[in-house]
Design a protein around this motif. Structure first.
Motif, short mmCIF file in Angstrom:
data_model
loop_
_atom_site.label_atom_id
_atom_site.label_comp_id
_atom_site.label_asym_id
_atom_site.label_seq_id
_atom_site.Cartn_x
_atom_site.Cartn_y
_atom_site.Cartn_z
N ARG A 205 57.61 51.50 38.90
CA ARG A 205 56.18 51.57 38.58
C ARG A 205 55.79 50.39 37.71
NH1 ARG A 205 53.77 53.40 33.99
NH2 ARG A 205 51.69 54.34 34.12
N PHE A 206 54.64 49.77 38.00
CA PHE A 206 54.19 48.65 37.19
C PHE A 206 52.68 48.67 37.03
CE2 PHE A 206 53.97 47.20 41.53
CZ PHE A 206 52.90 46.32 41.59
N GLU A 207 52.22 47.94 36.04
CA GLU A 207 50.79 47.90 35.71
C GLU A 207 50.30 46.46 35.74
OE1 GLU A 207 47.84 49.31 32.03
OE2 GLU A 207 49.84 50.18 32.29
N MET A 208 49.14 46.25 36.33
CA MET A 208 48.61 44.91 36.46
C MET A 208 47.72 44.54 35.27
SD MET A 208 47.83 44.36 40.49
CE MET A 208 49.18 44.40 41.68
N VAL A 209 47.64 43.24 35.04
CA VAL A 209 46.86 42.73 33.91
C VAL A 209 45.39 42.72 34.27
CG1 VAL A 209 46.44 40.71 32.47
CG2 VAL A 209 48.77 41.31 33.12
N MET A 210 44.56 43.23 33.37
CA MET A 210 43.11 43.19 33.57
C MET A 210 42.42 42.91 32.24
SD MET A 210 42.26 46.25 36.27
CE MET A 210 40.57 45.69 36.43
N ALA A 211 41.60 41.86 32.21
CA ALA A 211 40.86 41.52 30.99
C ALA A 211 39.70 42.49 30.81
CB ALA A 211 40.34 40.09 31.08
N LYS A 212 39.31 42.73 29.55
CA LYS A 212 38.20 43.62 29.24
C LYS A 212 36.90 42.83 29.19
CE LYS A 212 41.01 46.88 26.56
NZ LYS A 212 41.17 47.55 25.25
N SER A 213 35.87 43.38 29.83
CA SER A 213 34.58 42.70 29.85
C SER A 213 33.80 42.96 28.57
CB SER A 213 33.77 43.15 31.07
OG SER A 213 33.62 44.56 31.06
N GLU A 214 33.80 44.20 28.12
CA GLU A 214 33.10 44.58 26.90
C GLU A 214 33.97 45.55 26.12
OE1 GLU A 214 29.37 46.20 28.00
OE2 GLU A 214 28.69 44.43 29.08
N ALA A 215 33.56 45.84 24.90
CA ALA A 215 34.36 46.71 24.04
C ALA A 215 34.56 48.09 24.65
CB ALA A 215 33.71 46.82 22.66
N ASN A 216 33.51 48.64 25.23
CA ASN A 216 33.57 50.00 25.76
C ASN A 216 33.57 50.04 27.29
OD1 ASN A 216 33.53 51.10 23.14
ND2 ASN A 216 31.29 50.95 23.07
N SER A 217 33.82 48.91 27.91
CA SER A 217 33.78 48.84 29.37
C SER A 217 35.16 48.48 29.91
CB SER A 217 32.75 47.81 29.83
OG SER A 217 32.78 47.68 31.23
N LYS A 218 35.65 49.26 30.85
CA LYS A 218 36.94 49.00 31.46
C LYS A 218 36.74 48.74 32.95
CE LYS A 218 39.69 51.75 28.24
NZ LYS A 218 40.68 52.86 28.09
N PRO A 219 37.00 47.52 33.40
CA PRO A 219 36.81 47.22 34.82
C PRO A 219 37.78 48.00 35.69
CG PRO A 219 37.96 45.43 33.72
CD PRO A 219 37.53 46.38 32.64
N VAL A 220 37.38 48.27 36.91
CA VAL A 220 38.20 49.02 37.86
C VAL A 220 38.65 48.07 38.96
CG1 VAL A 220 38.26 50.93 39.49
CG2 VAL A 220 36.97 51.16 37.36
N LEU A 221 39.93 48.08 39.24
CA LEU A 221 40.50 47.22 40.27
C LEU A 221 40.16 47.78 41.65
CD1 LEU A 221 42.27 44.65 40.22
CD2 LEU A 221 44.26 46.12 40.53
#
Length: 736
Positions: A205-221
């Motif tokens: 199992r692995f997790e991909m890198v994702m940058a945060k757009s805003e403090a309370n916003s989590k982008p969805v792949l």
């Protein structure tokens, strides 16, 4: 690459003017406009483009790509179509009708049956056919994977195995036989399975890198942000990070997923293609394409961003003039939808196809080598270039590796190998290979001592570990070129036994529980080593047997899965060519052959290889036979006999003692005057046996044939031990 671009054959770009680019699509496309079509579907397992109607399905074979090929038709029943695929033997058509139902249509008999999900709480996300010996078809559901066998007689699917997971969406390519399952709130947690003809391999199992757009916003792949590509026989996953505007690259191994680096992105919409082992990143908004060579171990592109050209499109028949009249004339050409590149209706199919779903046409992407050479020449004028001889060597090694990994026909691979062996033999006879050694040492010695932390380090296979560590710590973004030495585990979907699962993301390494840490670390270091070593190889373009082992056979052994018979056959073909050309083969190749045969428990065949001298005797071969013969006494005996035949008396005696035959070892040592082994070795072996008679026999033998032994401390010590053992045995007998 080198050379100058030729302007004798002009390309046609969007405006119909002469242009230069490194990638193009050739007019005309494959037209698939069928009245009543319900859309276009791509079956990558059979390389078919499918266009179903209400009662028929039209299919075009796209490999080899022929824009004039006609479709074949099959009758199907009416109903909605979410997905459609032919079985790999093309005898059955599977159609996903709803989120819970898949219909199967037998092309021979016309009989059908429907497979339905057992529970309403789960739904089918998709499916694909496999060539696995375990299952025929895999259903990807929100609850995981269902691996099923297709039974034509009972008209049903028989569940073989289930992998329970929470799945949001999935990506699969038949080329890699790999399915990636996304889960989690951001869909950035992945589970991978490679379902090949030989085995089913589960990635950690692995997790991909994702940058945060805003403090309370989590982008969805999203599913369109993930691409599985196969280049140089290696499997990579490319992930588009829309916030960071980076394309992250992950190398997929059997027991690890390692982030290789990131490439910059200049468009909010991209697509990825792979042509001739080159990665094409389409910047859709900017309408340009950038080429990268992962094997080149650099984040720099092969050339500057250039448009994707349309070649061969019919020019406007009107007389063209300069200025505004020319622009107006070109506009009439552009009005045709077939002349519009990067249209909103384009769908990119990995590896090298573009489907215009709205206009029902299919394009194939091709590379313009002349343009690429020209761009590479410009790039080379401001950077240090690899010598042409090294480029030729790397290319040849890469081609051979790819041929073997793709399991091309043995005759094809054998011909390619024979060319390399013949070339090496000729270079030895003409001394050109030795001249290459001298020139390479002269040209590289200054570089090694001028700021290189590995000054004086050995770049041969023997110095792999030292060089590998430096490379790993030197650049976290290094793009992997392959593995050199064969570690104790196979890798890249081919490791054997339990190893430590490592997931490296964003420079951090997360380790899961597993018995072996060092074996995997060694593998990762070797996996990041190949390109650096290939650059440091001899400037002679000829490829030696040692290089064949280091850069072809050992890496391929790590990459391939399942029965090693194919690789053994290829190595035998290499040995045959080397024998014809009277080229000396390094023992490493023989040792690898023994490992492959023993791994598959083909001990009888291994014995024939030794008896018939297919594997030449050597100390390395004998020791490997001893090691591989731990589960087969006959194989171990072959190793012992080889040591004796080679006159390696000391090694033979030591192994006899190790196997418990210390009395026989003593007699052999006396016969062949092996006086370099300490007497305590025999005495200790006899003592461990707990047999006082054996210990007494060894003491008597050494006392009789070794002058002065009675006066040594070893004699006194073991004589006292013998008396103690004898006394305890006698007392024990009286008590009974």
């Amino acid at each position: 690459m080198s050379g100058k671009a030729s302007s004798s054959r002009p390309n046609i770009d969007l405006n119909g003017s002469a242009g230069l680019s490194h990638a193009y699509i050739q007019y005309p496309p494959l037209r698939c406009n069928i009245p009543g079509s319900k859309g276009l579907f791509y079956d990558d397992g059979n390389k078919l483009l499918l266009s179903p109607t209400s009662d028929q399905v039209f299919s075009w074979k796209v490999v080899p790509f022929d824009p004039h090929v006609g479709p074949t038709t099959d009758s199907i029943s009416e109903g909605p179509i979410i997905s459609i695929r032919y079985s790999l033997d093309t005898k059955v058509i599977a159609i996903q009708r709803t989120e819970h139902e898949i219909q199967f249509w037998d092309r021979g008999t016309g009989e059908t049956f429907t497979h339905t999900c057992r529970t309403e709480s789960e739904s089918i996300l998709g499916f694909f056919w496999t060539d696995s010996h375990i299952c025929d078809i895999v259903l990807v559901k929100t609850s995981g994977l269902d691996m099923c066998a297709y039974n034509s007689e009972s008209k049903s699917l028989q569940l073989v195995e289930t992998k329970k997971l929470n799945v949001s969406w999935f990506v699969y390519t038949h080329e890699s036989r790999l399915v990636l399952l996304a889960s989690g709130m951001q869909c950035k947690i992945f589970h991978g399975f490679q379902i090949s003809s030989a085995d089913i391999v589960r990635l950690p199992r692995f997790e991909m890198v994702m940058a945060k757009s805003e403090a309370n916003s989590k982008p969805v792949l999203a599913v369109e942000d993930i691409y599985i590509v196969t280049v140089y026989g290696r499997i990579y996953c490319l992930q588009f990070d829309r916030v960071a505007m980076l394309l992250h690259s992950y190398r997929l191994y059997r027991d690890a997923v390692i982030q290789q680096g990131s490439l910059p992105i200049y468009s909010s919409r991209i697509a990825v293609s792979a042509v001739d082992n080159v990665i094409l990143i389409h910047q859709v908004d900017a309408k340009v394409v950038i080429l990268y060579d992962i094997f080149a171990d650099s984040r720099a592109p092969i050339s500057a961003p250039l448009p994707l050209l349309l070649r061969g499109y019919p020019r406007s028949s009107s007389t063209r003039s300069s200025g505004r009249e020319s622009e107006g004339s070109d506009a009439s050409v552009v009005s045709n939808h077939e002349a519009v590149t990067y249209a909103d209706t384009w769908s990119f199919l990995v590896p090298d196809l573009i489907c215009d779903v709205a206009n029902k046409i299919l394009w194939k992407i091709q590379l313009d080598l002349e343009a690429s050479n020209f761009c590479q020449q410009l790039r080379g004028s401001i950077s240090i270039r690899v010598p042409a001889e090294a480029e030729a060597k790397q290319l040849c090694l890469g081609i051979i590796r790819t041929l073997i990994l793709e399991r091309r026909p043995v005759s094809v691979v054998a011909k390619a190998i024979h060319v390399l062996v013949t070339s090496y033999s000729l270079s030895i006879k003409t001394d050109s290979y030795l001249k290459g050694i001298k020139s390479d040492k002269t040209s590289t010695s200054g570089v090694q001592h001028a700021g290189n932390p590995l000054s004086g380090a050995d770049v041969s296979t023997g110095g792999a570990d030292a060089l590998g560590k430096s490379i790993i710590h030197e650049s976290a973004a290094r793009l992997d070129g392959g593995s050199v030495n064969k570690p104790s585990i196979g890798s890249s979907f081919d490791s054997e036994g339990e190893t430590q699962s490592v997931t490296q993301v964003g420079g951090k390494v997360n380790r899961e529980h597993s018995p072996s840490t060092e074996s995997h670390s060694a593998h990762v270091m070797r996996s990041s080593l190949q390109f650096g070593q290939e650059e440091s190889q001899l400037t002679s373009p000829a490829i030696s047997p040692d290089e064949m082992y280091s850069f072809v056979f050992a890496p391929v052994d790590e990459e391939m899965v399942g029965d090693p018979s194919y690789l053994v056959t290829i190595i035998v073909e290499f040995l045959h060519s080397a024998n014809l050309e009277k080229v000396r083969v390094v023992p490493n190749i023989y040792v690898l052959t023994i490992q492959l045969l023993a791994r598959n428990e083909r001990y009888a065949e291994l014995g024939l290889f030794i008896i018939n001298k297919i594997l030449e005797p050597s100390k390395e071969v004998a020791l490997q036979l001893m090691e591989s013969g731990r589960q087969n006494t006959q194989t171990r005996k072959l190793g012992l006999d080889m040591l004796r035949q080679l006159g390696l008396h000391q090694d033979y005696v030591l192994l006899l003692v190790q196997d418990g035959y210390y009395l026989e070892a003593l007699r052999y040592a006396r016969k062949y005057r092996v006086d370099t082994i300490r007497p305590s070795l025999f005495l200790e072996a006899a003592f461990v046996s707990k047999d006082p008679q054996h210990l007494a026999a060894v003491l008597r033998f050494l006392s009789d044939f070794l002058p002065g032994f009675r006066n040594t401390s070893e004699h006194n010590r073991y004589y006292r031990i013998l008396n103690e053992i004898s006394s305890s045995v006698a007392v024990g007998g009286l008590l009974q």
